[in-house]
Enzyme design. Structure first.
Site, PDB file in Angstrom:
ATOM      1  N   GLU A 153      54.660   2.634  97.450  1.00 54.61           N
ATOM      2  CA  GLU A 153      56.121   2.482  97.586  1.00 54.61           C
ATOM      3  C   GLU A 153      56.374   1.715  98.870  1.00 54.61           C
ATOM      4  O   GLU A 153      56.009   2.173  99.947  1.00 54.61           O
ATOM      5  CB  GLU A 153      56.829   3.834  97.644  1.00 54.61           C
ATOM      6  CG  GLU A 153      56.890   4.543  96.311  1.00 54.61           C
ATOM      7  CD  GLU A 153      57.788   5.788  96.333  1.00 54.61           C
ATOM      8  OE1 GLU A 153      58.787   5.809  97.063  1.00 54.61           O
ATOM      9  OE2 GLU A 153      57.433   6.743  95.615  1.00 54.61           O
TER      10      GLU A 153
ATOM     11  N   GLU B 284      54.363  12.122  97.058  1.00 54.00           N
ATOM     12  CA  GLU B 284      54.922  12.544  98.363  1.00 54.00           C
ATOM     13  C   GLU B 284      54.877  14.057  98.557  1.00 54.00           C
ATOM     14  O   GLU B 284      55.892  14.684  98.890  1.00 54.00           O
ATOM     15  CB  GLU B 284      56.354  12.024  98.513  1.00 54.00           C
ATOM     16  CG  GLU B 284      56.416  10.525  98.611  1.00 54.00           C
ATOM     17  CD  GLU B 284      57.769   9.953  99.032  1.00 54.00           C
ATOM     18  OE1 GLU B 284      58.763  10.690  99.071  1.00 54.00           O
ATOM     19  OE2 GLU B 284      57.815   8.741  99.316  1.00 54.00           O
TER      20      GLU B 284
HETATM   21  O1  AHR Z   1      61.769   5.135  95.525  1.00 53.63           O
HETATM   22  C1  AHR Z   1      62.723   6.113  95.778  1.00 53.63           C
HETATM   23  C2  AHR Z   1      62.120   7.426  96.258  1.00 53.63           C
HETATM   24  O2  AHR Z   1      61.580   7.252  97.535  1.00 53.63           O
HETATM   25  C3  AHR Z   1      60.978   7.983  95.450  1.00 53.63           C
HETATM   26  O3  AHR Z   1      61.395   8.763  94.395  1.00 53.63           O
HETATM   27  C4  AHR Z   1      60.246   8.825  96.439  1.00 53.63           C
HETATM   28  O4  AHR Z   1      58.874   8.919  96.155  1.00 53.63           O
HETATM   29  C5  AHR Z   1      60.545   8.176  97.779  1.00 53.63           C
HETATM   30  O5  AHR Z   1      60.940   9.104  98.715  1.00 53.63           O
END
Ligand code: AHR
Length: 503
Positions: free
Chosen positions: A292, A173
């Site tokens: 994610e 990210e």
């Molecule tokens: O999964 C939780 C968090 O969400 C992770 O650390 C991050 O990559 C995202 O913002």
């Protein structure tokens, strides 16, 4: 009763399912590692300190790949801290999640855990506070046989054989201002290219995931992917997508309609990848790593009250309910419908932290979202067929949302004598059943083997340690085939796995 017709053609293939679409994620965050997969002082753990009960549930869930060690955590992480004799490992402040990291679990423990859990690693390098030099070092440590500083260090740490990790994320990210070492798209694209170049020099077989947008709703979305890929097209194999949904507005039809937004997100990223490919006149296509994805919001208010700088606090411990399970099913169905381009996906996360598996000191249990994931991972292997669903729609903020989310996966393999066709379907109507029909005359000899249903009268019903089976699937569906036509009644608010096999 609403009616939907699913049109399927056995010769129109979307693509082979890459099993890594059923991946998950373990971050050093909250109780994911400590008290999640690793708890050396627990009677429930094995001689490595790994929780046996969790390991069993992970195996049953069916996750072929697990991303590690973050997430936001990786952007300030020194991987060396988590290697070598445990008594010499430093305790560090961990600014991403305001905690103390003890480093008692690190890279080598993770590799031991993955092999026992029957999964493979997807490792992230720190491109926040570190860069290409560090990526070179960790790859040398993991993948070279020996005869160099870092590979010999691994051997000195008791790991003679290289870990041979083939899948790597180039940071996490990096478009997010919350991220340590946050960068502009150009800055990140350059570092990703440099890092990728050096990593592929050390091991030409590694596959690399460049950071895409943290969400479809980032202001930089689109320009970010375009600029990043313009810089690192030759080094990247995948671009990442991240997306979490919530039902803070308590609008369940709107919440379930997020599959429309997810579909738009995936289609947009594919278009941008292909536009850069065209501009650069490249042969290679960039694939998507949705590394994610989940529902995330139940824990946000309670997490604001946590004391900083403690060890392994109860962070991001969302308790999932039945409607969350319906959206998780819809999200996986949406990704499968893009099986030709979405090759990797990670349910974020695996244990305790926005996770399908929860633990206490006395046991582990399955959250509601465990079930759709496990069922789709188990039966969603093979070839995704192109389908067109003739289904009623309702209005949502993204336009029209279909009441039916569905996908068909064909698994025919002469060698293993497998011939299965599986339909995954969600009826998003909260009040009415839906009559589903599908002309299967092209699939001669197929009969209904099993029709599994996940439903519950209460959208907010959740599983807990004392009532772990409140929401769970049953085999009570009514699908039948007559004259080559499949029909089934999908009750209101329900997820279905209709398994057909050649008799
Ligand atoms: O999964 C939780 C968090 O969400 C992770 O650390 C991050 O990559 C995202 O913002």
């Amino acid at each position: 009763m609403k009616k939907s017709v699913l049109h399927v053609d056995r010769y129109m293939k979307v693509g082979e399912v890459d099993e890594r679409i059923y991946g998950s994620f373990i971050e050093h965050l909250g109780r994911a590692v400590y008290e999640g997969i690793y708890q050396p002082d627990s009677p429930l753990s094995d001689e490595n300190g790994f929780r046996r009960d969790v390991m069993g549930l992970v195996r049953e869930l069916g996750v072929p790949v697990v991303r590690y060690p973050g997430g936001n955590f990786v952007s300030g992480y020194h991987w060396e801290d988590g290697t070598g004799p445990k008594e010499l490992r430093p305790q560090r402040i961990e600014p991403a999640w305001n905690v103390i990291e003890t480093n008692q679990f690190g890279l080598n423990e993770f590799m031991d855990w993955t092999s026992l859990a029957g999964t493979a690693p997807m490792m992230a390098v720190n491109l926040g506070t570190r860069g290409p030099e560090d990526a070179k070092n960790i790859l040398e440590y993991c993948n070279l046989k020996g005869g160099s500083y870092y590979s010999d260090l691994r051997i000195a740490h008791g790991y003679q054989k290289p870990h041979d990790i083939k899948l790597w994320c180039l940071g996490n990210e990096m478009d997010g201002p919350w991220q340590m070492g946050h960068k502009t798209a150009y800055e990140y694209g350059r570092i990703a290219a440099e890092t990728g170049r050096v990593m592929k020099m050390i091991d030409p077989d590694v596959e690399l995931v460049a950071c895409g947008s943290s969400s479809l709703y980032m202001d930089t979305f689109g320009d970010w992917e375009d600029t990043v890929l313009s810089e690192c097209y030759d080094q990247a194999d995948y671009i990442s997508l991240h997306q979490y949904y919530d039902n803070c507005a308590d609008d369940t039809p709107g919440f379930l309609a997020n599959t429309v937004a997810m579909d738009q997100f995936i289609s947009s990223v594919i278009s941008i990848c292909d536009a850069v490919k065209a501009k650069k006149r490249k042969k290679k296509s960039i694939h998507l790593s949705f590394d994610e994805w989940n529902v995330w919001y139940h824990s946000k208010e309670q997490d604001k009250k946590l004391e900083p700088w403690c060890k392994a606090p109860h962070q991001l411990e969302d308790i999932y309910n039945f409607e969350d399970a319906l959206l998780v099913a819809g999200m996986l169905i949406t990704m499968l419908r893009h099986a030709d381009r979405v090759r990797i996906a990670c349910l974020a996360q695996l244990v305790n932290v926005i996770a399908p598996i929860m633990t206490s000191d006395t046991g582990a249990w399955k959250q509601t979202i465990y079930y759709p994931f496990a069922l789709i991972s188990k039966y969603g292997r093979g070839t995704v067929l192109h389908t067109v669903a003739d289904t009623p729609v309702y209005e949502c903020r993204y336009g029209d949302a279909p009441y039916l989310d569905s996908v068909c996966v064909l698994n025919e393999n002469e060698a293993s004598e497998t011939a299965e066709l599986t339909i995954f379907a969600v009826n998003k109507d909260l009040k009415e059943s839906m009559e589903l029909s599908c002309d299967l005359r092209q699939f001669e000899g197929y009969q209904v083997k099993e029709h599994i249903v996940l439903t519950h009268p209460d959208l907010k019903a959740a599983n807990t340690q004392s009532a772990p089976d409140l929401v769970k699937p049953s085999a009570g569906g009514n699908a039948k085939i007559e004259g080559g036509i499949l029909s089934a009644i999908l009750c209101d608010k329900s997820f279905h796995v209709i398994r057909l096999a050649k008799s």
